[in-house]
Design a protein around this motif. Structure first.
Motif, PDB file in Angstrom:
ATOM      1  N   ILE A  51      28.597   0.541  28.415  1.00 31.24           N
ATOM      2  CA  ILE A  51      29.517   1.688  28.395  1.00 31.24           C
ATOM      3  C   ILE A  51      30.968   1.251  28.531  1.00 31.24           C
ATOM      4  CG2 ILE A  51      29.449   2.183  30.871  1.00 31.24           C
ATOM      5  CD1 ILE A  51      29.297   5.204  30.085  1.00 31.24           C
ATOM      6  N   GLY A  52      31.819   1.888  27.765  1.00 29.41           N
ATOM      7  CA  GLY A  52      33.244   1.608  27.806  1.00 29.41           C
ATOM      8  C   GLY A  52      34.026   2.884  27.543  1.00 29.41           C
ATOM      9  N   GLN A  53      35.327   2.766  27.602  1.00 28.71           N
ATOM     10  CA  GLN A  53      36.224   3.906  27.391  1.00 28.71           C
ATOM     11  C   GLN A  53      36.914   3.723  26.046  1.00 28.71           C
ATOM     12  OE1 GLN A  53      36.666   6.262  29.900  1.00 28.71           O
ATOM     13  NE2 GLN A  53      38.053   7.519  28.721  1.00 28.71           N
ATOM     14  N   LEU A  54      36.779   4.713  25.160  1.00 32.65           N
ATOM     15  CA  LEU A  54      37.476   4.682  23.883  1.00 32.65           C
ATOM     16  C   LEU A  54      38.880   5.225  24.115  1.00 32.65           C
ATOM     17  CD1 LEU A  54      37.102   4.037  20.856  1.00 32.65           C
ATOM     18  CD2 LEU A  54      36.534   6.446  20.540  1.00 32.65           C
ATOM     19  N   VAL A  55      39.850   4.317  24.181  1.00 32.88           N
ATOM     20  CA  VAL A  55      41.236   4.678  24.476  1.00 32.88           C
ATOM     21  C   VAL A  55      41.905   5.273  23.239  1.00 32.88           C
ATOM     22  CG1 VAL A  55      43.474   3.768  25.244  1.00 32.88           C
ATOM     23  CG2 VAL A  55      41.360   2.874  26.230  1.00 32.88           C
ATOM     24  N   GLN A  56      41.516   4.760  22.084  1.00 36.36           N
ATOM     25  CA  GLN A  56      42.119   5.207  20.836  1.00 36.36           C
ATOM     26  C   GLN A  56      41.118   4.998  19.710  1.00 36.36           C
ATOM     27  OE1 GLN A  56      45.983   3.519  20.276  1.00 36.36           O
ATOM     28  NE2 GLN A  56      46.005   3.917  18.093  1.00 36.36           N
ATOM     29  N   VAL A  78      32.064   5.665  25.497  1.00 41.80           N
ATOM     30  CA  VAL A  78      31.271   5.291  24.321  1.00 41.80           C
ATOM     31  C   VAL A  78      30.264   4.219  24.706  1.00 41.80           C
ATOM     32  CG1 VAL A  78      33.051   5.856  22.617  1.00 41.80           C
ATOM     33  CG2 VAL A  78      32.959   3.561  23.571  1.00 41.80           C
ATOM     34  N   LEU A  79      29.225   4.122  23.910  1.00 39.70           N
ATOM     35  CA  LEU A  79      28.231   3.060  24.048  1.00 39.70           C
ATOM     36  C   LEU A  79      28.345   2.188  22.795  1.00 39.70           C
ATOM     37  CD1 LEU A  79      25.224   5.177  25.360  1.00 39.70           C
ATOM     38  CD2 LEU A  79      26.693   3.636  26.678  1.00 39.70           C
ATOM     39  N   PRO A  80      29.059   1.060  22.898  1.00 43.41           N
ATOM     40  CA  PRO A  80      29.300   0.223  21.716  1.00 43.41           C
ATOM     41  C   PRO A  80      28.035  -0.265  21.017  1.00 43.41           C
ATOM     42  CG  PRO A  80      30.774  -0.416  23.488  1.00 43.41           C
ATOM     43  CD  PRO A  80      29.789   0.567  24.068  1.00 43.41           C
ATOM     44  N   CYS A  81      26.903  -0.314  21.713  1.00 42.35           N
ATOM     45  CA  CYS A  81      25.677  -0.803  21.075  1.00 42.35           C
ATOM     46  C   CYS A  81      25.174   0.145  19.994  1.00 42.35           C
ATOM     47  CB  CYS A  81      24.589  -1.071  22.110  1.00 42.35           C
ATOM     48  SG  CYS A  81      23.875   0.412  22.870  1.00 42.35           S
ATOM     49  N   VAL A  82      25.573   1.421  20.053  1.00 43.92           N
ATOM     50  CA  VAL A  82      25.131   2.404  19.057  1.00 43.92           C
ATOM     51  C   VAL A  82      26.292   3.182  18.445  1.00 43.92           C
ATOM     52  CG1 VAL A  82      22.762   2.656  19.930  1.00 43.92           C
ATOM     53  CG2 VAL A  82      24.592   4.067  20.899  1.00 43.92           C
ATOM     54  N   ALA A  83      27.535   2.776  18.737  1.00 45.64           N
ATOM     55  CA  ALA A  83      28.721   3.454  18.214  1.00 45.64           C
ATOM     56  C   ALA A  83      29.251   2.705  16.997  1.00 45.64           C
ATOM     57  CB  ALA A  83      29.801   3.533  19.289  1.00 45.64           C
ATOM     58  N   TYR A  84      29.443   3.428  15.901  1.00 45.33           N
ATOM     59  CA  TYR A  84      29.955   2.852  14.661  1.00 45.33           C
ATOM     60  C   TYR A  84      31.410   3.281  14.490  1.00 45.33           C
ATOM     61  CZ  TYR A  84      25.064   1.976  13.451  1.00 45.33           C
ATOM     62  OH  TYR A  84      23.767   1.532  13.447  1.00 45.33           O
ATOM     63  N   PRO A  85      32.317   2.340  14.236  1.00 44.48           N
ATOM     64  CA  PRO A  85      33.735   2.710  14.120  1.00 44.48           C
ATOM     65  C   PRO A  85      34.010   3.534  12.863  1.00 44.48           C
ATOM     66  CG  PRO A  85      33.437   0.443  13.463  1.00 44.48           C
ATOM     67  CD  PRO A  85      32.103   0.909  13.982  1.00 44.48           C
ATOM     68  N   GLU A  86      34.885   4.516  13.013  1.00 45.01           N
ATOM     69  CA  GLU A  86      35.371   5.298  11.874  1.00 45.01           C
ATOM     70  C   GLU A  86      36.869   5.097  11.669  1.00 45.01           C
ATOM     71  OE1 GLU A  86      33.983   9.387  12.647  1.00 45.01           O
ATOM     72  OE2 GLU A  86      32.494   8.960  11.094  1.00 45.01           O
ATOM     73  N   SER A  87      37.470   4.263  12.522  1.00 48.16           N
ATOM     74  CA  SER A  87      38.895   3.957  12.445  1.00 48.16           C
ATOM     75  C   SER A  87      39.118   2.697  13.280  1.00 48.16           C
ATOM     76  CB  SER A  87      39.719   5.115  13.032  1.00 48.16           C
ATOM     77  OG  SER A  87      39.492   5.221  14.430  1.00 48.16           O
ATOM     78  N   ASP A  88      40.360   2.214  13.316  1.00 44.50           N
ATOM     79  CA  ASP A  88      40.684   1.177  14.282  1.00 44.50           C
ATOM     80  C   ASP A  88      40.425   1.761  15.664  1.00 44.50           C
ATOM     81  OD1 ASP A  88      41.504  -0.490  12.234  1.00 44.50           O
ATOM     82  OD2 ASP A  88      43.633  -0.154  12.567  1.00 44.50           O
ATOM     83  N   VAL A  89      39.944   0.954  16.594  1.00 47.44           N
ATOM     84  CA  VAL A  89      39.635   1.442  17.929  1.00 47.44           C
ATOM     85  C   VAL A  89      40.269   0.551  18.989  1.00 47.44           C
ATOM     86  CG1 VAL A  89      37.455   2.543  17.238  1.00 47.44           C
ATOM     87  CG2 VAL A  89      37.421   0.182  18.059  1.00 47.44           C
ATOM     88  N   VAL A  90      40.562   1.169  20.124  1.00 48.01           N
ATOM     89  CA  VAL A  90      40.968   0.449  21.328  1.00 48.01           C
ATOM     90  C   VAL A  90      39.922   0.789  22.371  1.00 48.01           C
ATOM     91  CG1 VAL A  90      42.721   0.144  23.109  1.00 48.01           C
ATOM     92  CG2 VAL A  90      43.410   0.550  20.732  1.00 48.01           C
ATOM     93  N   LEU A  91      39.256  -0.225  22.890  1.00 49.36           N
ATOM     94  CA  LEU A  91      38.145  -0.050  23.817  1.00 49.36           C
ATOM     95  C   LEU A  91      38.464  -0.736  25.126  1.00 49.36           C
ATOM     96  CD1 LEU A  91      35.254   1.146  23.758  1.00 49.36           C
ATOM     97  CD2 LEU A  91      34.461  -1.110  23.087  1.00 49.36           C
ATOM     98  N   GLN A  92      38.225  -0.030  26.212  1.00 44.66           N
ATOM     99  CA  GLN A  92      38.451  -0.591  27.553  1.00 44.66           C
ATOM    100  C   GLN A  92      37.101  -0.728  28.228  1.00 44.66           C
ATOM    101  OE1 GLN A  92      41.717   1.139  29.642  1.00 44.66           O
ATOM    102  NE2 GLN A  92      40.826   0.694  31.630  1.00 44.66           N
ATOM    103  N   GLY A  93      36.896  -1.882  28.857  1.00 44.91           N
ATOM    104  CA  GLY A  93      35.635  -2.133  29.536  1.00 44.91           C
ATOM    105  C   GLY A  93      35.441  -1.259  30.742  1.00 44.91           C
ATOM    106  N   SER A  94      34.198  -1.083  31.106  1.00 43.50           N
ATOM    107  CA  SER A  94      33.850  -0.273  32.269  1.00 43.50           C
ATOM    108  C   SER A  94      34.183  -1.031  33.545  1.00 43.50           C
ATOM    109  CB  SER A  94      32.349   0.040  32.236  1.00 43.50           C
ATOM    110  OG  SER A  94      31.981   0.705  33.400  1.00 43.50           O
ATOM    111  N   ALA A  95      34.515  -0.295  34.561  1.00 41.07           N
ATOM    112  CA  ALA A  95      34.835  -0.902  35.865  1.00 41.07           C
ATOM    113  C   ALA A  95      33.616  -0.954  36.768  1.00 41.07           C
ATOM    114  CB  ALA A  95      35.954  -0.108  36.536  1.00 41.07           C
ATOM    115  N   ILE A  96      32.431  -0.834  36.186  1.00 40.77           N
ATOM    116  CA  ILE A  96      31.198  -0.843  36.998  1.00 40.77           C
ATOM    117  C   ILE A  96      30.962  -2.223  37.563  1.00 40.77           C
ATOM    118  CG2 ILE A  96      28.681  -0.508  36.933  1.00 40.77           C
ATOM    119  CD1 ILE A  96      29.123   1.523  34.707  1.00 40.77           C
TER     120      ILE A  96
END
Length: 96
Positions: A51-56, A78-96
């Protein structure tokens, strides 16, 4: 005629890494191919390890219900393992 880009770019925060993000494969797979070490386990959207945070940007899911609550989706999780990009993305890691 305006054609869609063959791939997008995934930027990873806060470390600033980036990689090509292919629309026909999950973000996690693109990140691994780009040398980005991202936590993962099940790869099917249920364990939530990735799990991560889709910033953009925008993603889509090919499964009806990835392991996110409506509140988490609304917050940009978002869950990057099953998320397909539809644009450029900025992803932030989880703080878990």
């Amino acid at each position: 005629m305006n054609q869609a880009a063959p791939f997008f770019t995934a930027h990873i925060e806060p470390d600033g890494m980036q990689c090509d993000a292919w629309p026909q494969q999950p973000l996690l797979q693109s990140m691994e191919q780009g040398g980005i070490d991202w936590p993962s386990s099940c790869r099917n959207g249920t364990c939530r390890t990735c799990i991560g945070q889709l910033v953009q940007g925008q993603v889509r899911y090919e499964i009806e219900w990835p392991g996110l609550s409506p509140e988490e989706k609304a917050e940009g999780c978002v869950l990057p393992c099953v998320a397909y990009p539809e644009s450029d993305v900025v992803l932030q890691g989880s703080a878990i």
